[in-house]
Design a protein around this motif. Sequence first.
Motif, PDB file in Angstrom:
ATOM      1  N   SER A  68       0.822  -1.210   0.000  1.00  0.00           N
ATOM      2  CA  SER A  68       0.000   0.000   0.000  1.00  0.00           C
ATOM      3  C   SER A  68       0.854   1.257   0.000  1.00  0.00           C
ATOM      4  N   VAL A  69       1.981   1.207   0.713  1.00  0.00           N
ATOM      5  CA  VAL A  69       2.891   2.348   0.751  1.00  0.00           C
ATOM      6  C   VAL A  69       3.262   2.784  -0.662  1.00  0.00           C
ATOM      7  N   GLY A  94       5.227  14.302   4.316  1.00  0.00           N
ATOM      8  CA  GLY A  94       6.117  14.081   5.447  1.00  0.00           C
ATOM      9  C   GLY A  94       5.424  14.289   6.785  1.00  0.00           C
ATOM     10  N   ILE A  95       4.568  15.315   6.863  1.00  0.00           N
ATOM     11  CA  ILE A  95       3.820  15.562   8.095  1.00  0.00           C
ATOM     12  C   ILE A  95       2.905  14.378   8.413  1.00  0.00           C
ATOM     13  N   ILE A  96       2.224  13.864   7.389  1.00  0.00           N
ATOM     14  CA  ILE A  96       1.304  12.733   7.591  1.00  0.00           C
ATOM     15  C   ILE A  96       2.076  11.490   8.033  1.00  0.00           C
ATOM     16  N   ILE A  97       3.249  11.251   7.424  1.00  0.00           N
ATOM     17  CA  ILE A  97       4.075  10.106   7.826  1.00  0.00           C
ATOM     18  C   ILE A  97       4.451  10.208   9.308  1.00  0.00           C
ATOM     19  N   LEU A 117      -0.613   2.458  10.665  1.00  0.00           N
ATOM     20  CA  LEU A 117      -0.050   1.930   9.418  1.00  0.00           C
ATOM     21  C   LEU A 117      -0.679   2.608   8.202  1.00  0.00           C
ATOM     22  N   ALA A 118      -1.998   2.801   8.236  1.00  0.00           N
ATOM     23  CA  ALA A 118      -2.691   3.428   7.109  1.00  0.00           C
ATOM     24  C   ALA A 118      -2.233   4.872   6.923  1.00  0.00           C
ATOM     25  N   VAL A 119      -2.051   5.600   8.014  1.00  0.00           N
ATOM     26  CA  VAL A 119      -1.622   6.997   7.925  1.00  0.00           C
ATOM     27  C   VAL A 119      -0.210   7.094   7.345  1.00  0.00           C
ATOM     28  N   VAL A 120       0.691   6.220   7.806  1.00  0.00           N
ATOM     29  CA  VAL A 120       2.055   6.214   7.249  1.00  0.00           C
ATOM     30  C   VAL A 120       2.016   5.922   5.751  1.00  0.00           C
ATOM     31  N   ALA A 121       1.200   4.957   5.340  1.00  0.00           N
ATOM     32  CA  ALA A 121       1.110   4.589   3.923  1.00  0.00           C
ATOM     33  C   ALA A 121       0.615   5.757   3.084  1.00  0.00           C
ATOM     34  N   ILE A 122      -0.399   6.471   3.558  1.00  0.00           N
ATOM     35  CA  ILE A 122      -0.943   7.620   2.819  1.00  0.00           C
ATOM     36  C   ILE A 122       0.122   8.705   2.653  1.00  0.00           C
ATOM     37  N   LEU A 127       4.573  11.556  -0.656  1.00  0.00           N
ATOM     38  CA  LEU A 127       5.956  12.057  -0.699  1.00  0.00           C
ATOM     39  C   LEU A 127       6.827  11.335  -1.718  1.00  0.00           C
ATOM     40  N   LYS A 128       6.746  10.022  -1.757  1.00  0.00           N
ATOM     41  CA  LYS A 128       7.754   9.204  -2.426  1.00  0.00           C
ATOM     42  C   LYS A 128       7.938   9.508  -3.921  1.00  0.00           C
TER      43      LYS A 128
END
Length: 497
Positions: A68-69, A94-97, A117-122, A127-128
């Motif tokens: 998902s990431v 970056g803020i959301i991560i 986990l979902a918030v990091v993925a979003i 960003l990526k």
Amino acid sequence: MNVSMPAPTTQTGHSTGLYVLFFTEMWERFSYYGMRAILLLFLIDNVRGGMGLNEVEGAAIYGLYTSSVYLLSLPGGWVADNILGQRKSIWYGGIIIMLGHIILAFPAGTAVFYLGLAVVAIGTGLLKPNISSIVGELYPEGGARRDAAFSIFYMGINLGSLLGITTVGYLGQKVGWHYGFGAAAVGMGLGLITFRTLGQKHLGHLGNVPVRTEPTERKSGGNRPLIAFLIVLVCLLGTLQLSGALDLTTAIGLAKAMGTIISLIAISYFLFIILAGGLTTEEKKRVVVLFVFFIAAALYWAGNEQQGSSLQIFAERYTDLNFFGWDLPSSWFQNFNPAFILSFSPLLAILWVFLANRKIDYPAPAKLATGLILMGLAYFIMVVAAKIALTGVRTSALYLTFTYLFFTLGELFLSPVGLSAFSKLAPKRYASQLMGLWFVGTSLGNLIAGLFAGGFDERNVSQMPALFQGVAYFGVAAGVIMLLFTKPLKRWMGGIS
């Protein structure tokens, strides 16, 4: 709006902006790879406060998260191209991560953990792809210098990985799982500070304006073709679910269904860009080449990304961890990958420039093929290690060391070259979206790696050699096939190397 151009080149011959992006990405990867190193261990741990899942369920959730990431890089690229621009997408992502890792740092129950986990993925999806796209924009002339820049940028990714796995892995396994998750939040915070304080000065105007808002890129019809594409895709997925072809009711079923979903999204999106994207014939050919590179990436990452799943389980259960009387955290074996990349990246960057200066042709398709073959060879080593493990003896750390060495060399032939190719071949108005599709290939590979690790159930240990052997044969065969198509792919690249 700041309209200044990026800062002059440094003594290395590269823009100062490259090093701003280098350190921003380094800290973001510190947070991602650090947390990923302990994620599966936390999910299957039932002794030290983990979630106590079995291997199949834990590996399925691991695969869902890591896939998902990268899958979310596709909408992240679209948001940058159409709404925010690349720079704002990186900042907000970056803020959301960081917020996601803060959520994971508190032991507040299963639902809250999955939310984190979902918030990091979003955030990572936002960003990526965009930070990689700006690296490409720093080098509009393309060529070997851009390839060398992506190799340097790739060193930042792996320096962050090395620091993250060492720090988060130690805290998670030796102190407490949630201390590790909290350290990942600190790493992302440092990345945000770097980007905010140095980006405006050294990146100039790059990435400030969404591509679709520029007058030369406006087209009639707006986003209606994209909306129609999404509606058709949703209807297709709904039909598959209602017919029973997809099962979204369990983690394992959802992980298997995600493979179908990711494949449909990728193929449909490539077709949408080719058929309804308003491209010239030359641009369409280049997008077809990118689709082939996407398939190569998915196959490669299916092997590489097992370092956090099946290889992590092998390190924990079947490898001798004693180092002069001290038991190493098993997650530290994942450090071989970034350590080897940091060691060999400068040599590969020099090699590409050396070959280009002497007019020696080693085109991108051949480099990707080499990467696949090296990945396959790495897993032949694991076949031998798995056979030893079946005797009940913990294997020497050298087996994992040389496995990581081979597929790390393969990664250096494939990943930075693929990143550079996508930045060079993608039509400008689809730059971030196509970069997102490159990461969707990584998404599919991560999902396969997670599902593969589900076969490492203690009751099925005898299957290990055959599982590794399958990866080995598949990697070598895919690389050989890619080599056979090098010349036609190079022609369709239209002279871009």
